[in-house]
Enzyme design. Structure first.
Site, mmCIF file in Angstrom:
data_model
loop_
_atom_site.group_PDB
_atom_site.id
_atom_site.type_symbol
_atom_site.label_atom_id
_atom_site.label_comp_id
_atom_site.label_asym_id
_atom_site.label_seq_id
_atom_site.Cartn_x
_atom_site.Cartn_y
_atom_site.Cartn_z
ATOM 1 N N ASP A 38 37.850 36.027 -6.392
ATOM 2 C CA ASP A 38 38.071 34.897 -5.183
ATOM 3 C C ASP A 38 37.625 33.549 -5.351
ATOM 4 O OD1 ASP A 38 38.643 37.538 -3.955
ATOM 5 O OD2 ASP A 38 37.113 37.258 -2.304
ATOM 6 N N TYR A 41 40.330 31.779 -7.552
ATOM 7 C CA TYR A 41 41.264 31.712 -6.629
ATOM 8 C C TYR A 41 41.009 30.543 -5.893
ATOM 9 C CZ TYR A 41 44.849 32.201 -2.960
ATOM 10 O OH TYR A 41 45.906 32.001 -2.034
ATOM 11 N N ASP A 42 39.978 30.436 -5.294
ATOM 12 C CA ASP A 42 39.749 29.249 -4.468
ATOM 13 C C ASP A 42 39.516 28.081 -5.266
ATOM 14 O OD1 ASP A 42 39.289 30.850 -2.337
ATOM 15 O OD2 ASP A 42 37.246 31.099 -2.532
ATOM 16 N N LYS A 120 56.799 54.978 10.399
ATOM 17 C CA LYS A 120 56.865 54.142 11.704
ATOM 18 C C LYS A 120 56.028 53.152 12.148
ATOM 19 C CE LYS A 120 59.804 53.915 16.149
ATOM 20 N NZ LYS A 120 59.011 52.846 16.497
ATOM 21 N N ARG A 141 61.939 40.011 17.728
ATOM 22 C CA ARG A 141 63.214 40.781 18.246
ATOM 23 C C ARG A 141 63.451 39.978 19.373
ATOM 24 N NH1 ARG A 141 64.518 45.093 21.112
ATOM 25 N NH2 ARG A 141 66.127 46.355 20.134
ATOM 26 N N GLU A 179 57.922 45.101 10.380
ATOM 27 C CA GLU A 179 57.001 44.974 11.517
ATOM 28 C C GLU A 179 55.672 44.387 11.130
ATOM 29 O OE1 GLU A 179 58.950 46.785 13.500
ATOM 30 O OE2 GLU A 179 57.609 47.391 14.904
ATOM 31 N N CYS A 415 33.846 43.917 49.428
ATOM 32 C CA CYS A 415 33.633 43.322 50.708
ATOM 33 C C CYS A 415 33.081 44.222 51.717
ATOM 34 C CB CYS A 415 34.579 42.500 51.074
ATOM 35 S SG CYS A 415 35.931 43.506 51.865
HETATM 36 S S1 IVH Z 1 64.162 50.314 10.710
HETATM 37 C C1 IVH Z 1 68.259 49.432 13.175
HETATM 38 N N1 IVH Z 1 61.890 51.189 9.835
HETATM 39 O O1 IVH Z 1 60.898 50.667 15.265
HETATM 40 C C2 IVH Z 1 66.811 49.408 13.274
HETATM 41 N N2 IVH Z 1 62.046 50.363 12.001
HETATM 42 O O2 IVH Z 1 61.886 51.964 17.907
HETATM 43 C C3 IVH Z 1 65.930 49.257 12.055
HETATM 44 N N3 IVH Z 1 60.025 50.210 13.121
HETATM 45 O O3 IVH Z 1 62.841 47.937 16.458
HETATM 46 C C4 IVH Z 1 64.736 49.496 12.242
HETATM 47 N N4 IVH Z 1 58.877 51.034 11.589
HETATM 48 O O4 IVH Z 1 60.850 47.366 15.041
HETATM 49 C C5 IVH Z 1 62.427 50.734 10.610
HETATM 50 N N5 IVH Z 1 59.930 51.822 8.939
HETATM 51 C C6 IVH Z 1 60.590 51.253 9.904
HETATM 52 C C7 IVH Z 1 60.141 50.923 11.164
HETATM 53 C C8 IVH Z 1 60.721 50.484 12.045
HETATM 54 C C9 IVH Z 1 58.631 50.411 12.536
HETATM 55 C C10 IVH Z 1 60.309 49.640 14.583
HETATM 56 C C11 IVH Z 1 61.178 48.721 14.460
HETATM 57 C C12 IVH Z 1 62.337 49.187 15.560
HETATM 58 C C13 IVH Z 1 61.570 50.099 16.296
HETATM 59 C C14 IVH Z 1 62.651 51.016 16.863
#
Ligand code: IVH
Length: 673
Positions: A38, A41-42, A120, A141, A179, A415
């Site tokens: 670090d 880098y700094d 996800k 979005r 995300e 009250c």
């Molecule tokens: S692909 C056409 N991949 O989940 C949609 N989405 O419920 C393409 N999300 O709006 C999205 N992880 O913001 C994709 N590995 C992932 C994701 C992901 C989270 C979110 C995304 C989307 C929402 C849909």
């Protein structure tokens, strides 16, 4: 100093430093494999900063020194997503996943599909655009079509490259989507800090992320330790044939991509991963609420296409909400701004899906009675996607034999007035408008994020201001003096000044927000929008009669009566007068939100069937861009959009000499805007 005067050696050194820092950022933030300490880098960063200070004309937006800074913004401009940011079809059922695959196979008429399995991420979706390798714009979005331009905030996220790694400059335009999330540990420590400062903690990491990205001051964002995973792109180089290759390519040019991107044969091949991550996800330092399955082959994806909502080549499997056992310590009655008495369960804290849960909603007295929930019970609490966890069951075997049925209090705990349950309603209410809980609730609502958005006007502060009789309604906040605030606990001179400047700033909020903030019964964000689209000021709204209100599409009789009732109340009128005296904008055309929208005041008529949109979708799109869709053609109509099999409206358009456009022209028109 003209550019020519900068010694070549200096320019070279600056360029080299930027490149090195970029590379070390990548190693550290993207690959998690730093090569230098670090301290080293700094030192590099410091050297760059010194040189840029000495030669300010060398500073470029993509320099690693330019992640944070600048004056806070007044708002976020709109960004139109083209193609729209879709959502994902999702299921909690493994059988349904197979059904999803079968549907795709039927369309394709093929035998086997290859899928990429990703996590996800439970965060906030954003889009990032790069031109010639430089980060140009980042946006939320929003509703999928129109989002906010939050470039400044996204620049503070260190895993978002401001400039792609070297050879990527070959790509004139690149859009990636991903995300943004707040790592769980950061979330916990930020919340702890907030609670210590008397601020309302965030409900979960996703809310914390969304709240942070909405900040107008990017220095606040920079302190929140946000991170990102890139999972999609709307344009990838031609040579790339599969999603997996695309993700690896993106990683290679500097992006932090989905950490899990395993290729499996058929949806059945994903089952063991689903099992595996159901437990493993709890050990991650970020929240995932499921896995996403995406078809690997990009040509196959194209063939499948998308519905208006979601692609046919991707599906999310969501994990069911997590449940935990804990003890109910106390039932507390909270009085809201409208007097409704809501029972809340205070729990022995438990850690569920990444957050500590110590409260659960009990909804209303009937719910407690129906489930026979008692103080001291061992209960099962569940946290799904929603913000407040709820009780799903009681472990009756563990109930204390001496426990008693819960009796809902008959008096307001704040009250002391009687609680009333109006005929046919489920809730008890405190009907004393002067009840301090209601006063505080109304003031908090007024300053809330969807309202006048007064940062810093949180519960602890409002509580003290009301309890010490410094303010008695929301208009009083505009007459606060610095001394009033400094005299309170935990408030220093600086925070008092910040609050006063926030209060001052709020005087210029839109009519829509002001209407919402007033706290008129049944007028939430949606109705406030309708009203602000139809009336130009509070004064006009105060004057209209019920008939005129009902004419507004979406406003029903109950809401109309509530509005009339609100503006006939003497006390309310006094408060509004006070707001006016304080200099709060009461509306007027000049502040109409539609001012900057490209179709402002434009009238459209739709006729026939459009290929790419349903009627409602086209209408929504036009309205979002500030235009209006009317049912019949008049000489005031600006455009008639003609689909297949147009009706008589086409003749009317010709009669009035209105411009007629087809779907392609309509699309082009929107793009130009
Ligand atoms: S692909 C056409 N991949 O989940 C949609 N989405 O419920 C393409 N999300 O709006 C999205 N992880 O913001 C994709 N590995 C992932 C994701 C992901 C989270 C979110 C995304 C989307 C929402 C849909």
């Amino acid at each position: 100093m003209p550019r020519g005067k900068i010694p070549e050696k200096v320019e070279k050194r600056i360029e080299k430093l930027r490149e090195d820092i970029r590379y070390h950022d990548y190693l550290y933030y993207v690959l998690n494999q730093p090569e230098i300490s670090d301290e080293k880098y700094d030192r590099l960063l410091k050297e760059l900063k010194n040189l840029e200070e000495k030669y300010p004309e060398t500073v470029i937006p993509s320099s690693p020194t330019q992640r944070v800074g600048g004056q806070p913004l007044l708002g976020f401009p709109d960004v139109i997503h083209d193609p729209p940011m879709l959502s994902l079809d999702n299921t909690y059922d493994k059988e349904e996943l197979l059904g999803f695959e079968n549907k795709a196979l039927r369309i394709l008429g093929e035998g086997e599909l290859e899928w990429v399995v990703e996590q996800k991420i439970d965060g906030v979706a954003v889009a990032l655009t790069y031109e010639n390798g430089f980060f140009m714009q980042g946006s939320t979005r929003g509703d999928g079509v129109v989002g906010d331009d939050i470039t400044r905030n996204l620049k503070t996220i260190k895993s978002i490259p401001l400039c792609l790694l070297k050879d990527s400059r070959k790509y004139p335009y690149l859009e990636v989507r991903g995300e943004v999330f707040m790592p769980t540990r950061s979330f916990l420590s930020i919340n702890k800090e907030r609670e210590e400062k008397g601020e309302v903690p965030f409900a979960n990491p996703r809310n914390a992320t969304a709240g942070t990205l909405k900040q107008l001051d990017s220095t606040v964002v920079a302190e929140r330790n946000l991170d990102i995973f890139i999972h999609s792109y709307s344009s990838a180089p031609e040579s790339i044939k599969t999603h997996r290759e695309a993700l690896d390519f993106l990683k290679g040019i500097g992006f932090k991509v989905s950490p899990l991107r395993e290729v499996v044969k058929g949806v059945s091949g994903a089952m063991s991963l689903i099992e595996e991550w159901s437990e493993r996800r709890n050990k991650l330092n970020y929240q995932i609420d499921g896995l996403v399955l995406k078809i690997n082959d990009l040509t196959t994806r194209k063939k499948l296409g998308a519905t208006s909502r979601s692609p046919r080549w991707a599906v999310a499997y969501k994990y069911p909400a997590e449940k935990k056992k804990t003890k109910l310590k106390e039932i507390r009655i909270s009085i809201g701004r409208t007097g409704i008495a809501t029972p809340i369960a205070l729990l022995e804290p438990v850690f569920i899906s990444g957050t500590t849960v110590s409260r659960a909603s009990l909804f209303n007295p009937d719910e407690i009675e129906r489930k026979d929930i008692r103080v001291g019970d061992t209960i099962i609490v569940e946290k799904g996607g929603e913000i407040i966890p709820h009780i799903v069951g009681i472990v009756t075997e563990e109930r204390d034999r001496n426990s008693k049925r819960y009796i809902f209090p008959r008096r307001c705990p704040v009250c002391g007035e009687k609680l009333i349950r109006p005929e046919g309603e489920v809730d008890f209410r405190c009907i004393n408008l002067q009840c301090s809980a209601q006063i505080k609730g109304r003031i908090l609502h007024f300053g809330s994020r969807n309202g006048m958005n007064i940062e810093g006007l949180g519960y602890v502060l409002v509580d003290q201001l009301v309890s010490n009789n410094i303010i008695a309604d929301y208009a009083d906040i505009y007459f606060l003096k610095k001394d009033d605030i400094v005299s309170l606990e935990r408030m220093g001179g600086k925070s008092a000044e910040n609050l006063l400047s926030e209060i001052e700033k709020s005087k210029r909020q839109s009519l829509e927000r002001l209407i919402y903030s007033l706290g008129i019964p049944f007028v939430g964000a949606y109705n406030a929008k309708l009203l602000s689209n139809n009336f130009v000021s509070i004064d006009e709204l105060m004057k209209v009669d019920k008939e005129r209100l009902i004419e507004v599409e979406g406003i029903g009789g109950k809401t109309a009566s509530a509005i009339i009732g609100f503006f006939s109340n003497k006390k309310n009128l006094e408060v509004i007068q006070k707001l006016r005296r304080a200099g709060v904008r009461m509306g007027g055309k000049e502040i109409s939100k539609k001012r900057d929208l490209p179709f402002k005041d434009k009238r459209f008529v739709l006729t026939g069937t459009l290929k790419g949109y349903t009627r409602d979708e086209a209408k929504e799109l036009i309205e979002r861009l500030g235009g209006r869709v009317t049912g019949s053609v008049s000489k005031k109509t600006d455009w008639v959009v003609m689909g297949k099999d147009p009706g008589t409206k086409l003749d009317e358009a010709k009669k009035f000499g209105v411009t007629i456009i087809d779907e392609e022209e309509f699309k082009r028109l929107m793009k130009q805007k």
